[in-house]
Design an enzyme around this catalytic site. Structure first.
Site, PDB file in Angstrom:
ATOM      1  CD  GLU A 205       2.385   1.105  -4.135  1.00  0.00           C
ATOM      2  OE1 GLU A 205       1.350   0.581  -3.906  1.00  0.00           O
ATOM      3  OE2 GLU A 205       3.214   0.872  -4.989  1.00  0.00           O
TER       4      GLU A 205
ATOM      5  CG  HIS B 299       5.626  -3.656  -5.431  1.00  0.00           C
ATOM      6  ND1 HIS B 299       6.064  -2.239  -5.252  1.00  0.00           N
ATOM      7  CD2 HIS B 299       4.259  -3.716  -5.354  1.00  0.00           C
ATOM      8  CE1 HIS B 299       4.883  -1.550  -5.208  1.00  0.00           C
ATOM      9  NE2 HIS B 299       3.797  -2.172  -5.271  1.00  0.00           N
ATOM     10  CD  GLU B 300       1.814  -6.434  -6.098  1.00  0.00           C
ATOM     11  OE1 GLU B 300       1.040  -6.634  -5.307  1.00  0.00           O
ATOM     12  OE2 GLU B 300       2.385  -5.812  -7.024  1.00  0.00           O
TER      13      GLU B 300
ATOM     14  CG  HIS C  80       0.922  -4.220  -1.653  1.00  0.00           C
ATOM     15  ND1 HIS C  80       0.662  -2.938  -1.267  1.00  0.00           N
ATOM     16  CD2 HIS C  80       1.454  -3.834  -2.835  1.00  0.00           C
ATOM     17  CE1 HIS C  80       0.736  -2.160  -2.221  1.00  0.00           C
ATOM     18  NE2 HIS C  80       1.409  -2.611  -3.212  1.00  0.00           N
TER      19      HIS C  80
END
Ligand code: ZN
Length: 504
Positions: free
Chosen positions: A295, A265-266, A269
């Site tokens: 997101e 997830h990170e 980003h």
């Protein structure tokens, strides 16, 4: 023209200086969350306040305003025009919020967070009620100051999802909620009957998890010479520079997938941040157009890619190399089923892809009612429980697993939750286009070739920063507005076959 160039150079110098100050604040905050010893907190708060105060003064400098006004009248290329637009908007908003109001709001937010922590420790909503009432009142006042007329909530949405409006968002979420409940009804029973995976109860030492996640970052294309990963209780991404992108993750010995997905997830980003045009560094356009779009990148990598069968076909042998005993008998299908288990649950951050957005819809309905004055803070716990019964069919047994679970509202983040769902919707729209542009994308993922996917995102999304608004950028890439259809199709395409149910 010479005059315009001169004015631009002056404005650009000021924008870059503001960019420097913003990234200094970011670095101080990153350090505060990861490395700073607790006793450093008071001094750190003063340093941050000083740097933010300097940034505010520079932003509000009348000479900067005059330069921006002149540039707003001139013919500029799209990048410069976008820089001027963002800088003027930042200035206008900063000037509408006097320093003493900003200070009062900051104090109320920090009291809110303290009260939230105490309320959680005591499992008692009454502790939070008064401080939260103040945060909500000041948040409404803030919306009043920012826009004289119309819906308060729109002014709050503007902080996170520029240009989004309740009149557009509400029908979108309503339509999505109905489609999700239909899917949930169809899969609820087969999902509940699924057996536990063969690795249930095994222990996965943190050191081996850590090495695996670093390797995984490298595989996905995250540049570890221009970024790093550390640990923090709440994973996040922060960029002191485009070539210095900091990710954090958290690891649990009883559940390696929690850390793996938080890393992916990170990384989503972080890959976005590493992909902005370096020539734009420290200009207002070196950023995502909205939190929803940021997101979309994390959720595309985490869910669409990371929870897919092709991904685990490639990845399971590598994970098994790190945990040979624990995963000796686990098949790709076991892992795929395990990381996609659908179950209506109480806690948003643990929710699966089907129920996650129902948690968000509940929060959106409640915060909209709070901001509109249709719901009193005192009535929030009951309204919360009602929403969970209605949307998810479950009954929170206490406030800890109910209204007290998220920090957002006590921190003054109202109007923020919908960006998580918008991220899912944007991700699905992009994935649909990606499959049309690269029909072999899933074969590439199965071979562990992530460069074509990253290249596509770099070219279509990342390098543009926020020259365009979020929905406009999506429209340029896909030819369509933001809609719920591609996300719902994506979910049925995954969960229908997984649980052997046909779409009605
Ligand atoms: Zn995120």
């Amino acid at each position: 023209v010479a005059k315009v160039d001169e004015t631009w150079q002056d404005a650009e110098r000021r924008m870059r200086e503001l960019g420097d100050l913003r990234r200094v604040v970011g670095l101080l905050s990153w350090d505060q969350e990861t490395l700073m010893p607790p006793a450093g907190a008071a001094a750190r708060a003063r340093r941050l306040a000083t740097v933010q105060g300097i940034a505010h003064e520079r932003l509000c400098d009348p000479a900067f305003g005059a330069a921006l006004d002149r540039l707003a009248e001139a013919e500029l290329d799209p990048v410069r025009a976008a820089c001027v637009r963002h800088a003027r908007r930042d200035r206008e908003r900063a000037r509408k919020l006097p320093t003493d109001f900003v200070r009062r709001l900051a104090a109320a937010r920090s009291r809110g967070v303290q009260a939230w922590k105490r309320a959680r420790a005591e499992n008692d909503f009454a502790v939070l009620r008064g401080p939260l009432e103040q945060v909500v009142a000041l948040t409404r006042e803030r919306a009043d100051r920012l826009s004289e007329d119309g819906e308060h909530y729109d002014a709050l949405l503007d902080d996170y999802e520029l240009g989004m409006r309740v009149e557009r968002l509400e029908p979108l979420l309503c339509e999505l909620g109905a489609a999700l409940r239909e899917l949930l009804d169809a899969v609820r029973e087969p999902a509940a009957a699924a057996p536990p995976p063969p690795f249930a109860g095994a222990e996965f030492p943190r050191d081996a998890q850590w090495s695996y996640t670093i390797e995984l970052l490298r595989e996905l294309g995250f540049d570890l010479d221009a970024g790093r990963q550390d640990r923090s209780p709440h994973p996040f991404t922060s960029s002191p520079a485009l070539a210095d992108v900091r990710l954090t993750t958290r690891l649990f010995p009883d559940n390696p997938f929690s850390g793996i997905f938080s890393t992916i997830h990170e990384a989503g980003h972080g890959l976005y941040e590493q992909g902005f045009d370096p020539a734009h560094e420290d200009l207002p356009v070196a950023d995502a157009p909205s939190l929803g779009l940021h997101e979309s990148q994390s959720r595309l990598w985490e869910n669409v890619v990371g929870r897919s069968l092709p991904f685990w076909q490639h990845e399971l042998p590598r994970l098994r190399a790190a945990f040979p005993e624990q995963l000796a008998t686990a098949s790709v299908e076991d892992v795929h089923r395990h990381v996609n288990r659908v179950t209506p649950s109480l806690i948003r951050v643990d929710a699966d892809e089907v129920t996650y957005n129902l948690h968000i819809i509940a929060r959106f309905e409640l915060e909209l009612a709070l901001v509109r004055g249709d719901l009193e803070v005192g009535a929030l716990p009951d309204a919360w429980d009602d929403a969970y019964r209605r949307l998810l069919g479950i009954d929170p047994p206490d406030h800890l697993r109910g209204v007290l679970q998220d920090i957002h509202w006590s921190q003054g983040l109202i109007g923020y939750f919908p960006t998580y769902t918008l991220g899912n919707l944007y991700a699905a729209v992009l994935w649909g286009q990606l499959r049309r542009d690269r029909p072999a994308i899933e074969d590439e993922i199965e071979r562990g070739e992530f460069a074509p996917l990253l290249g596509w995102l770099r070219e279509r999304i990342h390098r543009h920063g926020r020259v365009l608004d979020g929905e406009e950028l999506i429209r340029r890439v896909t030819g369509r507005p933001l809609e719920t259809g591609p996300f719902v199709d994506y979910l049925w395409g995954k969960f229908g076959p997984l649980y052997g149910v046909a779409r009605p």
